[in-house]
Design an enzyme around this catalytic site. Structure first.
Site, PDB file in Angstrom:
ATOM      1  N   HIS A 154      -4.646  -5.479  -1.613  1.00  0.00           N
ATOM      2  CA  HIS A 154      -5.641  -5.303  -0.568  1.00  0.00           C
ATOM      3  C   HIS A 154      -6.651  -6.439  -0.674  1.00  0.00           C
ATOM      4  CE1 HIS A 154      -3.963  -1.208  -0.967  1.00  0.00           C
ATOM      5  NE2 HIS A 154      -4.306  -1.040   0.293  1.00  0.00           N
ATOM      6  N   GLU A 194      -2.098  -1.997  -8.407  1.00  0.00           N
ATOM      7  CA  GLU A 194      -3.263  -2.316  -7.577  1.00  0.00           C
ATOM      8  C   GLU A 194      -3.666  -1.067  -6.812  1.00  0.00           C
ATOM      9  OE1 GLU A 194      -3.555  -2.527  -3.990  1.00  0.00           O
ATOM     10  OE2 GLU A 194      -1.577  -1.649  -3.748  1.00  0.00           O
ATOM     11  N   SER A 236       0.837  -1.197   0.000  1.00  0.00           N
ATOM     12  CA  SER A 236       0.000   0.000   0.000  1.00  0.00           C
ATOM     13  C   SER A 236       0.876   1.252   0.000  1.00  0.00           C
ATOM     14  CB  SER A 236      -0.969  -0.035   1.192  1.00  0.00           C
ATOM     15  OG  SER A 236      -1.983   0.928   1.052  1.00  0.00           O
TER      16      SER A 236
END
Length: 320
Positions: free
Chosen positions: A287, A225, A127
């Site tokens: 995620h 992503e 992330s």
């Protein structure tokens, strides 16, 4: 230590060979730090217990439970925890407790010469930690592990670690492990491709455009992503990467999870298919549940017949 990468989107990263850190052994010490958002103490305790259950000695950064707005404490404190852990010769891996926001603010505060002198070790996170993955590749020439974090979902959930996620992470982290290929659910452009894996969270890659840590995709397999981004925002960020030249020369594209992003695949297909390279989608990376771990800056192969991406990480290639 490998040759350092040239900064900027036009740098030719394909000519360098990254340093591969030694993977973990039972008894190793790992340090948990919080370079981004504030950490939930209950989740941190659960995640620490999970890592300890693998036979690891777990230590925490001094400021890991600090909080300053949407950040885990002041920039200087977060940077100091990260650097102190990295430069500690007794620490075999630095593991980011969670993502969030603010990691890019640390990149100008770190003593990269001191961190290079500390030698290769494992960095694990995902992330917002994409900023560190890019910086560690460019400044340290180091392969890093993009994967689930101990104070995040799937590892620190009340019912225990999500089984598939945890098994795959263990295989990626520990010496002798062989992570299974990561399989998606859709082929956008068929074909086969091999190259070093790069990329990560789309929002962070877009934010790094115009900086020394901008993505350079030539001869690479690019992972993208994100989470909670509407398709129009994904359109804008991918277009930014394309217009900045960050995806020029890519060998292939692998699309991870897009949790709470609506249906971004039509716009991703529209923008990425014209690159004319293999593209697979639906990989459980980034995620959501499960979350697979992937070694960035190591060689991978896309096989669209099986809609999979396989790593070629070998312990014999790693630092001793």
């Amino acid at each position: 230590m490998s040759e350092r990468f040239r900064g900027g989107a036009d740098g030719d990263a394909s000519v360098t060979v990254p340093s591969l850190p030694r993977r973990l052994r039972p008894g190793d010490t790992v340090a948990l730090v919080a370079p981004a958002g504030p950490v939930d103490p209950v989740r941190l305790e659960r995640g620490t217990e999970v890592l300890s259950g693998l036979g690891l000695r777990v230590v925490h950064g001094a400021s890991i439970l600090a909080r300053e707005g949407y950040l885990a404490g002041p920039d200087a404190a977060r940077a100091a925890d990260l650097q102190d852990a990295w430069c500690d010769p007794g620490v075999a891996a630095v593991i980011c407790a969670r993502g969030g926001y603010g990691t890019t603010r640390l990149l100008g505060l770190l003593d990269w010469d001191a961190m290079a002198a500390a030698g290769p070790k494992i960095l694990l996170g995902s992330s917002d930690i994409t900023a560190l993955h890019r910086a560690f590749a460019d400044r340290l020439g180091l392969a890093t592990l993009f994967g689930p974090m101990p104070a995040g979902a799937t590892i620190s959930d009340p019912e225990g670690p999500e089984r598939v996620t945890f098994a795959h992470l263990r295989e990626a982290l520990f010496e002798g492990g062989t992570p299974a290929p990561v399989t998606g659910d859709r082929v956008i452009v068929p074909g086969r491709a091999e190259g070093r894996l790069t990329g990560g969270n789309l929002a962070l890659l877009a934010a790094l455009c115009g900086t020394p840590y901008a993505l350079r995709a030539r001869d690479r397999i690019v992972l993208l992503e994100d989470v909670t981004e509407e398709p129009y925002r994904i359109d804008r960020m991918v277009t930014q990467l394309l217009q900045a030249g960050c995806l020029d020369g890519a060998a292939g594209i692998v699309l991870g999870s897009w949790v709470d992003c609506g249906d971004p695949l039509p716009v991703l297909t529209e923008l990425l298919a014209p690159l004319g390279v293999p593209v697979v989608a639906g990989l459980p990376v980034g995620h959501g549940t499960p979350q697979m771990a992937m070694w960035l800056e190591t060689n991978v192969a896309i096989v669209t017949e099986s809609c999979s991406v396989a790593s070629t990480f070998r312990d014999s290639d790693a630092a001793t």
